[in-house]
Design a protein around this motif. Sequence first.
Motif, mmCIF file in Angstrom:
data_model
loop_
_atom_site.group_PDB
_atom_site.id
_atom_site.type_symbol
_atom_site.label_atom_id
_atom_site.label_comp_id
_atom_site.label_asym_id
_atom_site.label_seq_id
_atom_site.Cartn_x
_atom_site.Cartn_y
_atom_site.Cartn_z
ATOM 1 N N PRO A 543 41.887 41.910 53.999
ATOM 2 C CA PRO A 543 42.020 42.451 52.636
ATOM 3 C C PRO A 543 41.574 41.418 51.609
ATOM 4 C CG PRO A 543 44.151 41.737 53.458
ATOM 5 C CD PRO A 543 43.191 41.579 54.605
ATOM 6 N N PRO A 544 41.129 41.851 50.443
ATOM 7 C CA PRO A 544 40.648 40.892 49.439
ATOM 8 C C PRO A 544 41.826 40.109 48.836
ATOM 9 C CG PRO A 544 40.612 43.117 48.544
ATOM 10 C CD PRO A 544 40.971 43.265 50.003
ATOM 11 N N LEU A 545 41.528 38.892 48.429
ATOM 12 C CA LEU A 545 42.511 38.036 47.770
ATOM 13 C C LEU A 545 42.078 37.793 46.330
ATOM 14 C CD1 LEU A 545 43.196 35.418 50.594
ATOM 15 C CD2 LEU A 545 44.469 37.496 50.062
ATOM 16 N N VAL A 546 43.077 37.713 45.442
ATOM 17 C CA VAL A 546 42.803 37.673 44.003
ATOM 18 C C VAL A 546 43.579 36.512 43.389
ATOM 19 C CG1 VAL A 546 42.899 38.960 41.830
ATOM 20 C CG2 VAL A 546 42.517 40.171 43.975
ATOM 21 N N SER A 547 42.965 35.894 42.373
ATOM 22 C CA SER A 547 43.657 34.905 41.531
ATOM 23 C C SER A 547 43.164 35.056 40.108
ATOM 24 C CB SER A 547 43.406 33.486 42.028
ATOM 25 O OG SER A 547 42.033 33.168 41.948
ATOM 26 N N ASN A 548 43.997 34.678 39.166
ATOM 27 C CA ASN A 548 43.692 34.861 37.748
ATOM 28 C C ASN A 548 43.667 33.523 37.031
ATOM 29 O OD1 ASN A 548 43.729 37.630 38.198
ATOM 30 N ND2 ASN A 548 45.884 37.844 37.590
ATOM 31 N N VAL A 549 42.921 33.521 35.928
ATOM 32 C CA VAL A 549 42.881 32.373 35.041
ATOM 33 C C VAL A 549 43.009 32.884 33.608
ATOM 34 C CG1 VAL A 549 40.363 32.351 34.766
ATOM 35 C CG2 VAL A 549 41.653 30.238 34.472
ATOM 36 N N THR A 550 43.690 32.123 32.780
ATOM 37 C CA THR A 550 43.933 32.516 31.391
ATOM 38 C C THR A 550 42.923 31.835 30.482
ATOM 39 O OG1 THR A 550 46.288 32.788 31.831
ATOM 40 C CG2 THR A 550 45.634 32.540 29.534
ATOM 41 N N LEU A 551 42.341 32.629 29.564
ATOM 42 C CA LEU A 551 41.412 32.110 28.555
ATOM 43 C C LEU A 551 42.041 32.298 27.188
ATOM 44 C CD1 LEU A 551 39.351 32.272 30.935
ATOM 45 C CD2 LEU A 551 37.616 32.795 29.218
ATOM 46 N N GLN A 552 42.079 31.236 26.420
ATOM 47 C CA GLN A 552 42.497 31.297 25.029
ATOM 48 C C GLN A 552 41.278 31.066 24.158
ATOM 49 O OE1 GLN A 552 46.446 29.745 23.796
ATOM 50 N NE2 GLN A 552 46.320 28.594 25.707
ATOM 51 N N VAL A 553 40.842 32.121 23.508
ATOM 52 C CA VAL A 553 39.652 32.055 22.657
ATOM 53 C C VAL A 553 40.122 31.953 21.214
ATOM 54 C CG1 VAL A 553 37.519 33.185 21.969
ATOM 55 C CG2 VAL A 553 38.330 33.375 24.337
ATOM 56 N N PHE A 554 39.914 30.794 20.616
ATOM 57 C CA PHE A 554 40.256 30.579 19.215
ATOM 58 C C PHE A 554 39.024 30.894 18.370
ATOM 59 C CE2 PHE A 554 43.390 28.001 21.360
ATOM 60 C CZ PHE A 554 44.532 28.232 20.615
#
Length: 901
Positions: A543-554
């Motif tokens: 099965p596919p594996l997922v990870s996230n990253v947070t972007l803060q765009v000012f």
Amino acid sequence: MLSSWRAGLEVPRLLLPLLLLAAWEAGSGQIHYSVPEEAKHGTFVGRIAQDLGLELEELMPRLFRVVSKGPGDPLEVNLQNGILFVNSRIDREELCGQSAVCSIHLEVIMVRPLQVFHVEVEVKDINDNSPVFPESKKRISIAESRPPETRFPLDGASDADIGVNSALTYRLNPNDFFALDTQNDREQTSLLSLVLRKSLDREEIQEHSLLLTASDGGKPELTGTVQLLITVLDVNDNAPEFDQSIYKVRVPENAFNGTLIIKLNATDPDDGTNGDIVYSFRRPVSPAVAYAFIINPNNGEIRTKGHLDFEEKKLYEIPVEAIDKGNIPMAGHCTVWVEVLDVNDNAPGVTITSLSLPVREDAQPSTVIALISVSDRDSGANGQVICSLTPHTPFKLVSTFKNYYSLVLDNALDRESLSTYALVVTARDRGSPSLSATASVSVEVADVNDNAPTFAQLEYTVFVKENNPPGYHIFTVSARDADAQENALVSYSLVERRVGERALSSYVSVHAESGKVYALHPLDHEELELLQFQVSARDAGFPPLVSNVTLQVFVLDENDNAPALLRPGAGGAVSELVSRSVGAGHLVAKVRAVDADSGYNAWLSYELQPAAGNARSLFRVGLYTGEVSTTRALDEADAPQQRLLVLVKDHGEPPLAATATVLVSLVESDQALKTSLRASAGAASRESALVDVNVYLIIAICTVSSLLVLTLLLYTALRCSAPPTEGACGPGKPTLVCSSAVGSWSYSQQRRQRVCSGEGPPKTDLMAFSPSLAPCLGSAEGTGQREEDSEHLKEPRQPNPDWRYSASLRAGMHSSVHLEEAGILRAGPGGPDQQWPTVSSATPEPEAGEVSPPVGAGVNSNSWTFKYGPGNPKQSGPEPKKQTQVSFLLRRKGEASQPCQ
């Protein structure tokens, strides 16, 4: 007559010697003293002056002195008391040697008149010399065949002392072989003899060490010693002997010529040629031994001579003899058994049969990988084979049957750590020396999708200027997957969420393959200061594996909004009535403007533009306050209608500006008074209502402060115990500000924004300041002060350096403090007017304090500080208070901020 005269001269000449001899005999005397040798300096010998019948007073006048006939001056007389004492060291042995009597002769001479005395001082002997032998070590050689009672003369010791001090006695340390004979005559040392009591055996004791001691008769007794080293000479009375009578040795059949088989060792306790041994094969020598072996006659080494063959002869018997070189040779015998060993000349063979390759990295331990079989054509230990595996992990060998093994998995595999294992199987027999063979097998590990894509950081911060073109590339996210092939193919997508009233996908998009993030339309800093979202990275595994990253765009602000005037009059102009009797510095009107931008882009300045008439010379405007005031007193020559153009300009690049029109009507004093009374009546009613409001506002502020502290404590507890939830943004309450005698609270109706986070409920920033009372405008002293400060208003003041904060702080926090409506407030009925900074102005005068950063509409900051100094001492009004600085910042800890409309 001549002869008689000569005869008269002859008589005195003959009598003179006789007189001298008579005087000598009359003054001479014999005194005897004694002193021990080695006496210390100053030792008393005798009262020589008293014993000679001399007075102490006449010793020095008569030149009394003592002369010794020997070397030096061992004795001396003290002329003060006439005592003879020891002056230097006296050694009897040095003065007299072995003489029985030793004396020092002194002559005591009195010069005035001449008188001589003889003194004899006997030196007594003390026991200060030890007996001394001629040698400290004496070597004596005695053959072991000498019979008992044999005598060996010895040299006695000598003592430099005399009498009893030199009477010597001798003693020998106790032993079983020798005794001392002195013939009971202590004086005749030449008769000292060493007597052999017991027969000597050199093989038992080769050398005897004795200690001969001589003691004198003095008190205390002194001794001297000599060491007697008696060497026992050898006689050939022992035959050589071997360590063993039979020696058994083994030799491989492939031994090279000259290989050492054994080194025999025969010992003979005799010495010299009596102990020299010669080795040989005992005759008759068998032909097989003579062909295969040779012996070294000097050291007894037996070496191979020809080729040994285990199949022809397995055992050799070799008789050996050892003979010494004495006058009558003596011999010893032994037998050497030589066993020929079979040679391990066949190496093992290894065969590997693969079963399941490659191996999945999620394979369970004990999974069989391959079968291994080994063989060896030798027999016995040479045919016994053991197998080993390198490296030892994560595989191992398991023996299943004789010479059969299984290669099994021992530990879990991780392809990302190591994808291929190079294994070496070593088969080694038990021969000596051991022979071995190796076989290599390569085990590949098949990948399993067990690693999710990973980003280099958990969060990225991006800065983008507003008004960007559509499709603008703002950032590129990149995730790495440690897996292989399709399990490592990463695709990117947005984690959808709502941003206000719109979906996130309406703002940004991400390229599925490259991870590039694009802005879909121009961003507006005034609409959205912070855009926080997550990008998801998904691999193609199953099965596919997922990870996230947070972007803060000012979204960084640009100067794209011109200043906007607040509440202009009809037709875009402000009308004011001014009495002609007012003096210089009278406040005529106040121009207020706001700028939707932030920072320098919202920092406004005011300039008076050229217009018809002399309005520019009659009026002036505060550079940062927007306050229009007179520059001189009005007179009848001034036009009744004055039109002023005020240019409001921000500090952006390039700067944007707006123009305000102020119409000033000059009226007479009575007409201005009526207008002022009407205005005062309305102001009084407003002030009465404002006082009531202030009381309630103070109560409300105290209540809100208590609730705020309680809220922060509850929020901290919930924050630590509960997972964060996504927050929503909405319109916030305006911050209410009231005015009092010590400060001001204001609220913003023009623009209400809140700082919110994507992980929690919306929040606001609250700030309060407490300045001292400002001076009243319009007084005579205030007018003078205004004229003095007119020069300072001509040049714009630069913003406080504390205001130069970074764009990230400027975009991350937005203040909710706005002071647009706080132009001129009254503390109460009859109270003085107070000047407060507004959203569009920050006073440059030093007496009015300073604001850092400069207050303007839309100015962003993470903290605010308002400083107000004391009022002008020349102006009337209440007593100025001390400078006060109050800073408040209420913000949720640990959250990124985002402005929301």
